[in-house]
Design a protein around this motif. Structure first.
Motif, PDB file in Angstrom:
ATOM      1  N   ALA A  50       0.834  -1.203   0.000  1.00 19.37           N
ATOM      2  CA  ALA A  50       0.000   0.000   0.000  1.00 19.37           C
ATOM      3  C   ALA A  50       0.864   1.247   0.000  1.00 19.37           C
ATOM      4  N   PHE A  51       0.301   2.328  -0.519  1.00 19.13           N
ATOM      5  CA  PHE A  51       0.922   3.638  -0.379  1.00 19.13           C
ATOM      6  C   PHE A  51       0.441   4.190   0.954  1.00 19.13           C
ATOM      7  N   GLY A  52       1.204   5.070   1.550  1.00 19.67           N
ATOM      8  CA  GLY A  52       0.791   5.637   2.835  1.00 19.67           C
ATOM      9  C   GLY A  52       0.982   4.632   3.959  1.00 19.67           C
ATOM     10  N   ASP A  53       0.124   4.727   4.977  1.00 18.90           N
ATOM     11  CA  ASP A  53       0.175   3.842   6.139  1.00 18.90           C
ATOM     12  C   ASP A  53       1.565   3.831   6.776  1.00 18.90           C
ATOM     13  N   ARG A  54       2.063   5.028   7.048  1.00 22.92           N
ATOM     14  CA  ARG A  54       3.411   5.227   7.569  1.00 22.92           C
ATOM     15  C   ARG A  54       3.749   4.344   8.775  1.00 22.92           C
ATOM     16  N   PRO A  55       2.863   4.186   9.763  1.00 31.30           N
ATOM     17  CA  PRO A  55       3.236   3.358  10.912  1.00 31.30           C
ATOM     18  C   PRO A  55       3.639   1.935  10.539  1.00 31.30           C
ATOM     19  N   LEU A  56       3.057   1.406   9.468  1.00 34.88           N
ATOM     20  CA  LEU A  56       3.397   0.042   9.055  1.00 34.88           C
ATOM     21  C   LEU A  56       4.572   0.005   8.076  1.00 34.88           C
ATOM     22  N   LYS A  57       5.150   1.152   7.794  1.00 32.81           N
ATOM     23  CA  LYS A  57       6.343   1.203   6.950  1.00 32.81           C
ATOM     24  C   LYS A  57       7.607   1.191   7.817  1.00 32.81           C
ATOM     25  N   GLN A  58       7.443   1.094   9.137  1.00 39.05           N
ATOM     26  CA  GLN A  58       8.578   1.203  10.047  1.00 39.05           C
ATOM     27  C   GLN A  58       8.808  -0.098  10.818  1.00 39.05           C
ATOM     28  N   GLY A  59       9.174  -1.155  10.107  1.00 36.80           N
ATOM     29  CA  GLY A  59       9.505  -2.415  10.759  1.00 36.80           C
ATOM     30  C   GLY A  59      10.950  -2.422  11.214  1.00 36.80           C
ATOM     31  N   ALA A  60      11.295  -3.367  12.059  1.00 37.24           N
ATOM     32  CA  ALA A  60      12.660  -3.465  12.585  1.00 37.24           C
ATOM     33  C   ALA A  60      13.682  -3.667  11.466  1.00 37.24           C
ATOM     34  N   ASP A  61      13.335  -4.459  10.479  1.00 37.22           N
ATOM     35  CA  ASP A  61      14.259  -4.771   9.388  1.00 37.22           C
ATOM     36  C   ASP A  61      13.742  -4.295   8.036  1.00 37.22           C
ATOM     37  N   GLY A  62      13.009  -3.205   8.033  1.00 37.75           N
ATOM     38  CA  GLY A  62      12.447  -2.666   6.793  1.00 37.75           C
ATOM     39  C   GLY A  62      10.947  -2.543   6.921  1.00 37.75           C
ATOM     40  N   PRO A  63      10.312  -1.970   5.918  1.00 32.94           N
ATOM     41  CA  PRO A  63       8.870  -1.744   5.996  1.00 32.94           C
ATOM     42  C   PRO A  63       8.067  -3.047   6.033  1.00 32.94           C
ATOM     43  N   LEU A  64       7.045  -3.086   6.894  1.00 31.62           N
ATOM     44  CA  LEU A  64       6.160  -4.249   6.952  1.00 31.62           C
ATOM     45  C   LEU A  64       5.245  -4.273   5.734  1.00 31.62           C
ATOM     46  N   VAL A  65       4.823  -3.086   5.307  1.00 29.20           N
ATOM     47  CA  VAL A  65       3.952  -2.934   4.150  1.00 29.20           C
ATOM     48  C   VAL A  65       4.781  -2.333   3.027  1.00 29.20           C
ATOM     49  N   SER A  66       4.757  -2.986   1.881  1.00 25.45           N
ATOM     50  CA  SER A  66       5.551  -2.546   0.744  1.00 25.45           C
ATOM     51  C   SER A  66       4.757  -1.591  -0.142  1.00 25.45           C
ATOM     52  N   ASN A  67       5.437  -0.603  -0.701  1.00 28.70           N
ATOM     53  CA  ASN A  67       4.780   0.275  -1.669  1.00 28.70           C
ATOM     54  C   ASN A  67       5.014  -0.192  -3.102  1.00 28.70           C
ATOM     55  N   VAL A  68       5.653  -1.338  -3.266  1.00 25.82           N
ATOM     56  CA  VAL A  68       5.892  -1.910  -4.591  1.00 25.82           C
ATOM     57  C   VAL A  68       4.697  -2.804  -4.937  1.00 25.82           C
TER      58      VAL A  68
END
Length: 116
Positions: free
Chosen positions: A40-58
């Motif tokens: 998804a685009f947006g959803d910033r809180p889920l873009k901050q995982g320990a080893d990279g974004p949990l939710v991909s914008n690809v």
């Protein structure tokens, strides 16, 4: 997130996938947000995982060859599939297509909004 590859990617980055009301949702370790998609685009809180974004914008996409037998294509976000089953969406799209033809439309119906 209900596909194994997506679930594995989310979990490898410190997130988890929970089933809520029959729907797989991405959950961050320190985030109250739950998302029904893993891309998804947006959803910033889920873009901050320990080893990279949990939710991909690809985006994930596939190519399908359409034939003359295909009557329509449904392009929809996860919101539609939260409220409609596949057969309901096909029934609605078929009705819209028939109604457009009844009014003499010779072009494609580009979009419609379904409300319950």
């Amino acid at each position: 997130p209900d596909q194994l590859a997506e679930r594995s990617r989310v979990e490898a980055r410190g997130g988890s996938v929970k089933i809520l009301n029959g729907c797989a949702r991405v959950v961050g370790p320190h985030c109250p947000t739950m998302l029904a998609v893993s891309r998804a685009f947006g959803d910033r809180p889920l873009k901050q995982g320990a080893d990279g974004p949990l939710v991909s914008n690809v985006p994930h996409f596939t190519s399908v060859h359409l034939t003359r037998r295909d009557r329509f294509v449904i392009l929809a976000s996860d919101g539609l599939w939260d409220v409609l089953e596949d057969d309901e969406a096909v029934r609605l799209a078929s009705e819209v297509s028939k109604n457009a033809s009844a009014y003499g439309s010779r072009s494609s119906v580009s979009s419609t909004e379904a409300r319950k």
